[in-house]
Write an enzyme that holds these catalytic residues in place. Structure first.
Site, PDB file in Angstrom:
ATOM      1  N   GLU A  99      45.009  38.373  85.454  1.00 42.88           N
ATOM      2  CA  GLU A  99      45.248  39.549  86.376  1.00 42.88           C
ATOM      3  C   GLU A  99      45.033  41.056  85.989  1.00 42.88           C
ATOM      4  OE1 GLU A  99      49.202  39.297  88.305  1.00 42.88           O
ATOM      5  OE2 GLU A  99      49.057  41.016  89.092  1.00 42.88           O
ATOM      6  N   LYS A 120      58.703  38.297  89.407  1.00 41.36           N
ATOM      7  CA  LYS A 120      57.349  38.128  89.193  1.00 41.36           C
ATOM      8  C   LYS A 120      56.785  39.017  88.246  1.00 41.36           C
ATOM      9  CE  LYS A 120      52.791  37.528  90.146  1.00 41.36           C
ATOM     10  NZ  LYS A 120      51.550  38.272  89.499  1.00 41.36           N
ATOM     11  N   ASP A 161      55.248  27.067  75.948  1.00 42.68           N
ATOM     12  CA  ASP A 161      55.444  26.478  77.195  1.00 42.68           C
ATOM     13  C   ASP A 161      55.555  27.195  78.304  1.00 42.68           C
ATOM     14  OD1 ASP A 161      56.036  24.554  79.401  1.00 42.68           O
ATOM     15  OD2 ASP A 161      56.847  23.246  77.987  1.00 42.68           O
ATOM     16  N   HIS A 202      45.725  49.273  90.440  1.00 51.57           N
ATOM     17  CA  HIS A 202      45.519  47.947  90.356  1.00 51.57           C
ATOM     18  C   HIS A 202      44.025  47.487  90.950  1.00 51.57           C
ATOM     19  CE1 HIS A 202      46.354  43.626  91.249  1.00 51.57           C
ATOM     20  NE2 HIS A 202      47.304  43.722  90.404  1.00 51.57           N
TER      21      HIS A 202
HETATM   22  P1  NAD Z   1      58.319  19.373  67.718  1.00 51.24           P
HETATM   23  O1  NAD Z   1      59.070  18.127  68.017  1.00 51.24           O
HETATM   24  O2  NAD Z   1      56.720  19.359  67.555  1.00 51.24           O
HETATM   25  O3  NAD Z   1      58.845  20.388  66.287  1.00 51.24           O
HETATM   26  C1  NAD Z   1      60.361  20.088  66.182  1.00 51.24           C
HETATM   27  C2  NAD Z   1      60.684  19.939  65.023  1.00 51.24           C
HETATM   28  O4  NAD Z   1      59.889  20.439  63.775  1.00 51.24           O
HETATM   29  C3  NAD Z   1      62.142  19.818  64.577  1.00 51.24           C
HETATM   30  O5  NAD Z   1      62.401  18.672  65.118  1.00 51.24           O
HETATM   31  C4  NAD Z   1      62.192  19.798  63.179  1.00 51.24           C
HETATM   32  O6  NAD Z   1      62.313  18.343  62.635  1.00 51.24           O
HETATM   33  C5  NAD Z   1      60.746  20.423  62.701  1.00 51.24           C
HETATM   34  N1  NAD Z   1      60.905  21.602  62.219  1.00 51.24           N
HETATM   35  C6  NAD Z   1      60.123  22.122  61.036  1.00 51.24           C
HETATM   36  N2  NAD Z   1      60.538  23.295  60.609  1.00 51.24           N
HETATM   37  C7  NAD Z   1      61.453  23.670  61.472  1.00 51.24           C
HETATM   38  C8  NAD Z   1      61.929  25.036  61.823  1.00 51.24           C
HETATM   39  N3  NAD Z   1      61.851  26.263  61.035  1.00 51.24           N
HETATM   40  N4  NAD Z   1      62.924  25.164  62.807  1.00 51.24           N
HETATM   41  C9  NAD Z   1      62.877  24.042  63.834  1.00 51.24           C
HETATM   42  N5  NAD Z   1      62.384  22.883  63.350  1.00 51.24           N
HETATM   43  C10 NAD Z   1      61.657  22.836  62.418  1.00 51.24           C
HETATM   44  O7  NAD Z   1      58.605  20.493  69.029  1.00 51.24           O
HETATM   45  P2  NAD Z   1      59.669  20.815  69.750  1.00 51.24           P
HETATM   46  O8  NAD Z   1      59.877  22.438  69.599  1.00 51.24           O
HETATM   47  O9  NAD Z   1      60.943  19.934  69.702  1.00 51.24           O
HETATM   48  O10 NAD Z   1      59.081  20.628  71.233  1.00 51.24           O
HETATM   49  C11 NAD Z   1      58.363  21.446  72.037  1.00 51.24           C
HETATM   50  C12 NAD Z   1      57.307  21.023  72.772  1.00 51.24           C
HETATM   51  O11 NAD Z   1      57.971  19.953  73.824  1.00 51.24           O
HETATM   52  C13 NAD Z   1      56.526  21.733  73.641  1.00 51.24           C
HETATM   53  O12 NAD Z   1      55.060  21.365  73.588  1.00 51.24           O
HETATM   54  C14 NAD Z   1      57.089  21.488  75.087  1.00 51.24           C
HETATM   55  O13 NAD Z   1      55.893  21.700  76.066  1.00 51.24           O
HETATM   56  C15 NAD Z   1      57.416  20.261  75.076  1.00 51.24           C
HETATM   57  N6  NAD Z   1      58.237  19.351  76.072  1.00 51.24           N
HETATM   58  C16 NAD Z   1      58.856  20.178  76.770  1.00 51.24           C
HETATM   59  C17 NAD Z   1      59.729  19.770  78.054  1.00 51.24           C
HETATM   60  C18 NAD Z   1      60.458  20.640  78.720  1.00 51.24           C
HETATM   61  O14 NAD Z   1      60.798  22.015  78.690  1.00 51.24           O
HETATM   62  N7  NAD Z   1      61.264  20.267  79.763  1.00 51.24           N
HETATM   63  C19 NAD Z   1      59.915  18.271  77.758  1.00 51.24           C
HETATM   64  C20 NAD Z   1      59.429  17.586  77.035  1.00 51.24           C
HETATM   65  C21 NAD Z   1      58.501  18.237  76.199  1.00 51.24           C
END
Ligand code: NAD
Length: 448
Positions: free
Chosen positions: A107, A285, A301, A399
């Site tokens: 946009e 928005k 996300d 715009h």
């Molecule tokens: P992930 O599982 O890839 O990473 C998280 C993991 O990284 C933690 O569980 C931990 O073990 C590790 N880690 C290492 N260093 C860390 C630190 N400094 N802090 C925290 N954790 C650390 O990712 P995630 O963040 O659990 O999940 C994000 C993904 O899930 C996104 O891609 C999202 O799009 C997707 N997702 C979203 C939904 C939703 O929003 N409803 C549902 C399902 C999946």
């Protein structure tokens, strides 16, 4: 249940389709084995199916800065890439630190508006942002519980055991100081009778946390069934992240923003949004223009953020603005934005997309909370810019200049002709596609 493969077409369409099959995308969309093909093979198949030109296929094959093997691992059935412009918003001073903010979106005006708003905010010291910490909620839905109230009590008495089961899933997160820290149980009424909902409160550290929380919720489920005697169905994170809020504030000096009349206009605009959901949707928005553009640039996300923002805006039972605007005792304008901001620097696309990684480096944030704070400030800046434009000059002036260039390009102008056609439309105050086409034809003829 048996699903019918085709729906009866209206008679008029049926006759036409009997006479002449659609020329482009022919045949079924079933494409068996499509997922097993290489990226190149999929694109070739698609090219044949949709009648794409070599040029069109080449455009899709271009994955920008994203290596095609990484793209192929990120989602399914990948055929190429789709790039958006990446711009940098300037002037941001947040909690005393300067930031150049990467923003990716389609946009016009958004990046310029954010930079301009941040410049005005600097006069009074920039943005101050605080947050509640990175806590996400995981829900476990339990149905057919014989005695829901007693079960809820029993679950609370087993809190320690339930949290331990959750934390056993993620020793890494726990070692970093995160993990499941709290538990809440509620009994809700539903169309299918009472349900016992267990909620885990998980400190996600520098992760957005969806995978981490979902894993914990799944692990805890058998124990919940055992304790309640019910049946667990859903075990999933909630995107209404109201334990992961940012609160951004800024004061915009009356003179710097265009005078007392503009301050009043913005306060009236806020009152309009507060009172009317049709206006409120557009108010929010405007905030998301900024939030999502930074999110996309930094590999976040965006759907989770949108869901969080709008559900939080409606959490009182009525849809309300995410920000509040008021006049302070000096007659300056004060803005306060409060919204969920579930973002992460580990996990998700933030860790695998090379452009996202470069953008995080440009931004210079070192924690998920710092990224959330910046996004809160950008949301507030964007909201201010839109309200100021609406109150002072109408949104179209700024715009439309950029929009005119886009129209000129889509009407076939190239090179210097884009600017000439756009300027003519702005002068004539006719910024429309039909006028762009006429001007392109007219000015191309004059040139030749
Ligand atoms: P992930 O599982 O890839 O990473 C998280 C993991 O990284 C933690 O569980 C931990 O073990 C590790 N880690 C290492 N260093 C860390 C630190 N400094 N802090 C925290 N954790 C650390 O990712 P995630 O963040 O659990 O999940 C994000 C993904 O899930 C996104 O891609 C999202 O799009 C997707 N997702 C979203 C939904 C939703 O929003 N409803 C549902 C399902 C999946």
């Amino acid at each position: 249940m048996h699903l019918r493969r085709t729906r009866a077409l209206p008679l008029r369409l049926k006759r036409r389709s009997a006479r002449k099959r659609p020329r482009k995308m022919q045949g079924s969309s079933e494409l068996p084995g499509f997922y097993k093909l290489s990226l190149q093979q999929r694109l070739e198949l698609l090219q044949r199916l949709a009648g794409l030109t070599e040029e069109e296929a080449k455009t899709l094959a271009n994955t920008g800065g994203l290596p095609s093997d990484v793209a192929n691992r990120m989602i399914e059935n990948v055929v190429g890439g789709m790039t958006l412009p990446l711009g940098m918003a300037t002037n941001f001073l947040i909690n005393g630190k300067d930031y150049v903010v990467p923003m990716s979106l389609e946009e016009p005006s958004v990046v310029a508006a954010a930079s301009n708003a941040a410049k005005i905010a600097r006069v009074k010291g920039g943005f101050k942002v605080t947050n509640t910490g990175p806590v996400m909620i995981g829900q476990i839905q339990t149905v057919r519980v014989p005695n829901p109230k007693a079960a809820a009590k029993k679950l609370m008495s087993k809190k320690k055991q339930l949290l331990a089961r959750a934390n056993a899933q993620d020793p890494m997160l726990v070692s970093l100081g995160g993990g499941a820290k709290g538990l809440h149980v509620k009994v809700i009424k539903s169309l299918k009778g009472p349900m016992v909902i267990v909620e885990l409160f998980v400190n996600c550290g520098d992760a957005m946390g969806a995978n981490a929380v979902n894993t914990m919720a799944e692990a805890v489920a058998p124990l919940v069934e055992e304790i309640t005697g019910g049946k667990v169905y859903l075990r999933i994170i909630s995107n209404l992240a109201d334990r992961r809020l940012v609160r951004a504030t800024a004061t915009f000096e009356k003179e710097a923003l265009g005078g007392a009349e503009v301050v009043d206009g913005i306060v009236y605009a806020y009152a309009f949004a507060e009172a009317d959901p049709y206006r409120c949707a557009t108010h929010n928005k405007g905030i998301m223009n900024g939030v999502i553009a930074v999110a996309l640039a930094c590999g976040q996300d965006t759907r989770a953020l949108e869901a969080g923002a709008h559900s939080y805006a409606a959490s009182s039972g009525a849809y309300k603005p995410l920000s509040v605007w008021k006049k302070d005792k000096n007659g300056d304008l004060m803005g306060i934005l409060e919204m969920p901001m579930a973002v992460g620097l580990v996990g998700g696309a933030a860790k695998v997309h090379p452009a996202a990684k470069a953008n995080v480096k440009i931004l210079g944030v070192t924690s998920a909370l710092e990224l959330a704070n910046v996004m809160g400030a950008v949301g507030l800046a964007q909201n201010f810019a839109a309200l100021r434009a609406l109150s002072a000059e109408g949104i179209q002036r700024g715009h439309m200049k950029l929009h005119a260039r886009n129209l000129a390009s889509s009407a076939g102008a190239t090179g210097a002709l884009v600017e000439t056609v756009a300027s003519r439309m702005v002068e004539e105050k006719k910024i429309r596609f039909d006028r762009a086409k006429e001007l392109v034809a007219e000015l191309s003829n004059t040139r030749s």
